[in-house]
Design a protein around this motif. Structure first.
Motif, PDB file in Angstrom:
ATOM      1  N   THR A   1      -9.023  23.095  -7.220  1.00 36.06           N
ATOM      2  CA  THR A   1      -6.902  22.670  -7.452  1.00 36.06           C
ATOM      3  C   THR A   1      -7.392  21.475  -7.068  1.00 36.06           C
ATOM      4  N   LEU A   2      -8.064  20.628  -5.634  1.00 38.08           N
ATOM      5  CA  LEU A   2      -8.026  19.835  -4.899  1.00 38.08           C
ATOM      6  C   LEU A   2      -8.391  18.942  -5.806  1.00 38.08           C
ATOM      7  N   ARG A   3      -9.648  19.286  -6.635  1.00 39.28           N
ATOM      8  CA  ARG A   3     -10.248  18.314  -8.049  1.00 39.28           C
ATOM      9  C   ARG A   3      -9.434  17.830  -9.154  1.00 39.28           C
ATOM     10  N   ALA A   4      -8.855  18.719  -9.531  1.00 38.96           N
ATOM     11  CA  ALA A   4      -7.767  18.556 -10.436  1.00 38.96           C
ATOM     12  C   ALA A   4      -6.065  18.042  -9.951  1.00 38.96           C
ATOM     13  N   SER A   5      -5.994  18.245  -8.498  1.00 42.32           N
ATOM     14  CA  SER A   5      -4.981  17.135  -8.718  1.00 42.32           C
ATOM     15  C   SER A   5      -5.064  16.102  -8.226  1.00 42.32           C
TER      16      SER A   5
ATOM     17  N   PHE B   1       0.775  -1.563   0.140  1.00 48.41           N
ATOM     18  CA  PHE B   1      -0.373  -0.090   0.111  1.00 48.41           C
ATOM     19  C   PHE B   1       0.755   1.106  -0.317  1.00 48.41           C
ATOM     20  N   SER B   2       0.502   2.560  -0.470  1.00 47.67           N
ATOM     21  CA  SER B   2       0.654   3.510  -0.618  1.00 47.67           C
ATOM     22  C   SER B   2       0.528   4.967  -1.136  1.00 47.67           C
ATOM     23  N   GLY B   3       0.154   5.861  -0.975  1.00 51.61           N
ATOM     24  CA  GLY B   3      -0.016   7.064  -1.140  1.00 51.61           C
ATOM     25  C   GLY B   3       0.458   8.283  -1.431  1.00 51.61           C
ATOM     26  N   VAL B   4       0.328   8.862  -2.726  1.00 52.71           N
ATOM     27  CA  VAL B   4       0.996   9.994  -2.353  1.00 52.71           C
ATOM     28  C   VAL B   4      -0.384  12.165  -2.162  1.00 52.71           C
ATOM     29  N   GLN B   5       0.269  12.433  -1.999  1.00 46.43           N
ATOM     30  CA  GLN B   5      -1.347  13.267  -1.155  1.00 46.43           C
ATOM     31  C   GLN B   5      -1.762  14.192  -2.799  1.00 46.43           C
ATOM     32  N   PRO B   6      -2.696  14.510  -3.569  1.00 48.13           N
ATOM     33  CA  PRO B   6      -2.795  15.714  -4.314  1.00 48.13           C
ATOM     34  C   PRO B   6      -2.428  16.853  -4.074  1.00 48.13           C
ATOM     35  N   THR B   7      -1.770  17.542  -3.660  1.00 46.98           N
ATOM     36  CA  THR B   7      -1.417  19.000  -4.027  1.00 46.98           C
ATOM     37  C   THR B   7      -0.281  19.470  -4.393  1.00 46.98           C
ATOM     38  N   GLY B   8      -0.925  19.016  -5.590  1.00 42.03           N
ATOM     39  CA  GLY B   8      -0.120  19.746  -7.012  1.00 42.03           C
ATOM     40  C   GLY B   8       1.549  19.402  -7.101  1.00 42.03           C
ATOM     41  N   ASN B   9       1.849  19.551  -8.176  1.00 38.15           N
ATOM     42  CA  ASN B   9       3.111  19.509  -8.794  1.00 38.15           C
ATOM     43  C   ASN B   9       4.093  18.658  -8.749  1.00 38.15           C
ATOM     44  N   LEU B  10       3.807  17.565  -8.770  1.00 38.43           N
ATOM     45  CA  LEU B  10       4.417  15.922  -8.630  1.00 38.43           C
ATOM     46  C   LEU B  10       6.223  15.938  -8.892  1.00 38.43           C
ATOM     47  N   HIS B  11       6.717  15.607  -8.822  1.00 32.57           N
ATOM     48  CA  HIS B  11       8.408  15.886  -8.953  1.00 32.57           C
ATOM     49  C   HIS B  11       8.860  14.951  -8.734  1.00 32.57           C
ATOM     50  N   LEU B  12      10.429  15.137  -9.276  1.00 31.69           N
ATOM     51  CA  LEU B  12      10.953  13.951  -9.381  1.00 31.69           C
ATOM     52  C   LEU B  12      11.089  13.022  -8.367  1.00 31.69           C
ATOM     53  N   GLY B  13      11.340  13.818  -6.770  1.00 25.50           N
ATOM     54  CA  GLY B  13      11.564  13.233  -5.914  1.00 25.50           C
ATOM     55  C   GLY B  13       9.965  12.243  -5.719  1.00 25.50           C
ATOM     56  N   ASN B  14       8.914  12.416  -6.100  1.00 22.85           N
ATOM     57  CA  ASN B  14       8.351  11.540  -5.937  1.00 22.85           C
ATOM     58  C   ASN B  14       8.600  10.673  -6.523  1.00 22.85           C
TER      59      ASN B  14
END
Ligand code: AMP
Ligand code: TRP
Length: 344
Positions: free
Chosen positions: A57-61, A9-22
């Motif tokens: 913005t949250l919906r889009a993210s 299981f894992s998760g990512v927050q939908p808070t914009g700007n997914l980046h190379l670190g993610n």
């Protein structure tokens, strides 16, 4: 010892700007693990609102992170992709775990201290109890492995402590209800490889982050080839040539970071990458890094663009994933209620 089914299981927050670190710290590993494990990948929208979010913005993210999961190659038919808010049991289990976890445990969380900063009295209570919700996310699916970046290590340790305390506190009831010695597995963090903590391109001592005001500090999933090239060429370095041995990266955070990024993108070790570039100038290495980063990331960006244009498809994936997640979650939550002593 109770035997548990292996589940990631894992998760990512939908808070914009997914980046190379993610990507290197987490999402690239999600793709690898789907070959060998049953995986549940979540877009943790309940976590996102621990700090203020604009609904639009949250919906889009949420849709953007979903598109990223699919674009990197996670198969939503074989595995589960869903957003957290659609499975009510996350919040429900979090409540039970709020009553298991201790205030002293939460007070040790360094990420809360960093995020709250000087404004501690004024941040949301959600931000404070966020690691308990994260434990609930994992334990709700009885997940055994959790791929994350280095910054989540302490939260994973907390999740293990909570699982252990629940198993102990309710030990008799767990046995009496037919669940053996332990109800929750102790989830194992998967934090490995040369890029578990990708640093800012502007400052090798700061983590690459969604919230850094400088866009030049990170490479975003949505950056095109020219932007990626510019950001890497402008990345901070030092005047020395690259070392040939890994020890030579010791006091050189920027060099260490760029070598780590290269190694992770090509699935090699840092020592191996230094065999190729050691003794050379940064400019030569940066050119190679640009080519590699563009080759790996551009297809993801263009696939994300294509997917984001079809929000009906994205929403279908999420609805289907939520329905399948709910099945697992509901069964485990019924068992938890029974163990705790609720009637129903
Ligand atoms: P977040 O965007 O905070 O939800 O993080 C999603 C995943 O990416 C988590 O597993 C983080 O640990 C990981 N992550 C975030 N930033 C970095 C970074 N700079 N380096 C490595 N992993 C990271
Ligand atoms: N807290 C994680 C982050 O900020 C996201 C997250 C929430 C998570 N729930 C999780 C990660 C469960 C792994 C497992 O990156």
């Amino acid at each position: 010892m109770t035997q548990f089914v292996q589940r990631v299981f894992s998760g990512v927050q939908p808070t914009g700007n997914l980046h190379l670190g993610n990507y290197l710290g987490a999402i690239a590993k999600f793709v690898e693990l789907q070959k060998t494990h049953e995986c549940v990948y979540c877009i943790v929208d309940l976590h996102a609102i621990t700090v203020p979010q604009k609904p639009e913005t949250l919906r889009a993210s949420i849709r953007e992170v979903t598109a990223a999961y699919i674009a990197v190659g996670i198969d939503p038919k074989k595995h589960i992709i869903f957003n957290q808010s659609q499975v009510a049991e996350h919040a429900e289990l979090a409540w039970v775990l709020n009553c298991v976890a201790r205030v002293g445990w939460l007070n040790r969380m360094t990420q809360f201290k960093e995020k709250a900063g000087k404004d501690r009295e004024n941040v949301s209570i959600g931000l404070y109890v966020y690691p308990i919700l994260m434990a609930a996310d994992i334990l709700l699916y009885k997940a055994t492995q959790v791929p994350v970046g280095e910054d989540q290590k302490q939260h994973l340790e907390l999740a293990r402590d909570i699982a252990q305390k629940f198993n102990l506190d309710y030990g008799e009831s767990i046995a009496a209800t037919g669940h053996g010695e332990a109800f929750f597995p102790l989830p194992e963090p998967l934090i490995q490889g040369p890029a578990t903590r990708v640093m800012s391109l502007r400052d090798g001592t700061k983590k690459m982050s969604k919230s850094d005001p400088s866009d030049y500090s990170r490479i975003n999933f949505t950056d095109d080839a020219d932007t990626i090239a510019q950001k890497i060429r402008k990345a901070k370095t030092d005047p020395e040539p690259l070392p040939s041995e890994i020890e030579g990266l010791g006091n050189r955070p920027e060099a260490d970071n760029l070598i780590g990024i290269y190694a992770a993108l090509e699935n090699r070790s840092k020592a191996d990458v230094l065999q190729t570039f050691g003794g050379g100038q940064f400019s030569t290495f940066k050119n190679a890094l640009v080519d590699l980063a563009v080759a790996k990331l551009e297809p993801i960006a263009s696939e994300m663009k294509r997917l984001c244009a079809d929000s009906a498809y994205i929403d279908d994936v999420l609805a289907d994933g939520a329905a399948r997640a709910r099945e697992i979650a509901a069964a485990n939550m019924i068992a938890v209620k029974n163990i705790v002593g609720f009637v129903g």
